[in-house]
Write an enzyme that holds these catalytic residues in place. Structure first.
Site, PDB file in Angstrom:
ATOM      1  N   ASP A  73       0.443  -1.138   0.296  1.00 38.51           N
ATOM      2  CA  ASP A  73      -0.275   0.618  -0.443  1.00 38.51           C
ATOM      3  C   ASP A  73       1.161   1.098   0.017  1.00 38.51           C
ATOM      4  OD1 ASP A  73      -1.116  -1.055   3.511  1.00 38.51           O
ATOM      5  OD2 ASP A  73       0.780  -0.284   2.889  1.00 38.51           O
ATOM      6  N   HIS A 100       3.787   2.832   5.888  1.00 41.37           N
ATOM      7  CA  HIS A 100       3.735   2.461   3.799  1.00 41.37           C
ATOM      8  C   HIS A 100       5.331   3.288   2.972  1.00 41.37           C
ATOM      9  CE1 HIS A 100      -1.108   2.336   4.871  1.00 41.37           C
ATOM     10  NE2 HIS A 100      -0.459   2.056   5.601  1.00 41.37           N
ATOM     11  N   GLU A 132      -5.576   3.280   4.021  1.00 42.47           N
ATOM     12  CA  GLU A 132      -6.473   3.729   4.980  1.00 42.47           C
ATOM     13  C   GLU A 132      -7.561   4.567   4.704  1.00 42.47           C
ATOM     14  OE1 GLU A 132      -4.824   3.527   7.953  1.00 42.47           O
ATOM     15  OE2 GLU A 132      -2.824   3.637   7.417  1.00 42.47           O
ATOM     16  N   HIS A 159       2.787  -6.137   6.385  1.00 41.88           N
ATOM     17  CA  HIS A 159       1.900  -4.928   7.727  1.00 41.88           C
ATOM     18  C   HIS A 159       3.798  -4.532   8.368  1.00 41.88           C
ATOM     19  CE1 HIS A 159       0.683  -1.246   8.981  1.00 41.88           C
ATOM     20  NE2 HIS A 159      -0.141  -1.160   8.026  1.00 41.88           N
ATOM     21  N   HIS A 353       0.508   4.701  13.999  1.00 39.64           N
ATOM     22  CA  HIS A 353      -0.581   6.531  13.221  1.00 39.64           C
ATOM     23  C   HIS A 353       0.210   7.376  15.003  1.00 39.64           C
ATOM     24  CE1 HIS A 353      -4.342   4.293  11.296  1.00 39.64           C
ATOM     25  NE2 HIS A 353      -3.099   3.623  11.209  1.00 39.64           N
TER      26      HIS A 353
END
Ligand SMILES: CC(=O)N[C@@H](CCC[C@H](N)C(=O)O)C(=O)O
Length: 383
Positions: A73, A100, A132, A159, A353
């Site tokens: 991604d 990412h 996202e 991920h 995040h």
């Protein structure tokens, strides 16, 4: 061929130009620039008109039995980076706070390896926009981009995981990531003068009570053994201190490891909102399932094979992981094409995040070695 230093530099280039879902234009151009510098003998690049920031790249195999897909991604988050690194984001209010940039760099490392060492099978790399938000993988699939000679027989993707040691590979069979539901709630009362509350219906107070009551759902209505999440990440209400807000908006997300749990939390959210509507004599509009993601379900056969390789490889630290409440729209692609999602440890003190998220870049090279080893092994198998 790209070496570790080249790859770290590439990651830092991407880190400085983070872009939000479906707006990854500069990122797309940089991806193309890096890919066009690779040996082109086996390589084909494909643009997707209806999804202009996406990129598909095929490496033609020498004796292809299957098309193996690898997805990375490419989008970033609306987070203002607070790290003091000298390659911090140049785009104010946007940051690769979910790693990412590192996902793209690992994918480029894999692509570069196989552009220099022709694989047995065909490899299809999908640089995907909008993980996202906006369901980039589902949108791409429904465009039919994996039809015909670009079909994918099995799909892999990773991920980054700040809680695993740098370069470690984490995975499990079955459910790896939760399913998600985006929640949008709008409260409508009556605005007015701060000095005359009796003539208004204050939505700041109604929203405050709503949030407090919504946050009793997981603590009081959910089996703690199974678990669930309701996060209300954004609230907007009011314009100035001396005007009573007539509207308020709350945005959040539901997480559950089963569809049954997600539906249970959705039901309670609706019920609590009805209660607040009655007790505050206001309108409470609830939108659910906007951008909901399916749980990431790893294919049993392919994932058993993946885990077996990683557990036995000399250059891999493998860790069997528990299901996570993160969402990932790769869950949609894996619901259509069998495959495996896995974690790559990046050992960051700050979590995903966070505005201080800071992955250990040594994970890039280590991850590429582990994944090329797996793919080479996979391509020798006749199953
Ligand atoms: C790995 C990760 O952080 N994924 C995101 C996916 C977001 C899904 C959707 N926009 C939502 O907020 O529910 C995550 O927040 O887990």
């Amino acid at each position: 061929m790209l070496n570790e230093s080249d790859l770290i530099s590439i990651r830092r280039e991407f880190h400085q130009i983070p872009e939000l879902a479906l707006h990854e234009f500069e990122t797309h151009r940089l991806l193309e620039k890096k890919i066009k510098k690779m040996p082109q003998q086996f390589l084909t690049i494909r643009e997707i008109g209806e999804l202009p920031t996406a990129l598909l790249v095929k490496i033609g195999g020498s004796h292809p039995k299957r098309n193996i897909g690898y997805r990375a991604d490419i989008d970033a988050l609306p987070v203002s980076e607070q790290t003091d690194t000298d390659f911090r984001s140049k785009h104010e209010g946007v940051m690769h706070a979910c790693g990412h940039d590192l996902h793209m760099t690992v994918a480029l490392g894999l692509l570069d390896y196989f552009a220099n060492h022709q694989p047995i099978d065909n490899l299809i790399f999908f640089f995907q926009p909008a993980e996202e938000s906006d369901n980039g993988g589902k949108f791409a699939y429904e465009l039919g981009i994996f039809n015909g000679e670009w079909n994918v027989d099995e799909f892999y993707g990773l991920h980054d995981n700040p809680d695993l040691p740098s370069g470690a590979i984490g995975c499990r069979n079955g459910t790896l990531f939760a399913g998600t539901t985006e929640v949008n709630i709008t409260l409508t009362g009556k605005s007015g003068h701060a000095a005359y509350p009796q003539n208004s219906n204050d939505m700041v107070v109604a929203a405050a009570y709503l949030i407090t009551q919504l946050q009793t759902i997981v603590s009081r209505n959910v089996d703690p053994i199974e678990g669930g999440v309701l996060t209300l990440g954004k609230i907007t209400a009011g314009t100035i201190r001396n005007v009573i807000a007539g509207t308020a908006r709350i945005e959040g997300t539901i997480r559950g490891l089963t569809q049954k749990m997600i539906l249970h939390i959705q039901k309670r959210v609706r019920e609590v909102c009805i209660g607040i509507s009655l007790s505050f004599d206001c309108d409470v509009n609830v939108e659910l399932n906007q951008g909901g993601y399916l749980p990431v379900e790893n294919d049993p056969t392919l994932t058993t094979n993946f885990i077996s390789y990683m557990q036995n490889a000399n250059n891999v630290q493998f860790i069997k992981t528990e299901p996570a409440m993160t969402g990932e729209d790769f869950g949609y692609l894996l619901s259509k094409i069998p495959g495996t999602m896995f974690w790559l440890g990046v050992d960051s003190l700050a979590p995903l995040h966070s505005d201080l998220f800071d992955p250990n870049e040594s994970a890039i090279w280590t991850g590429i070695q582990a994944i090329t080893g797996f793919l080479n092994e996979r391509m020798t198998q006749n199953v």
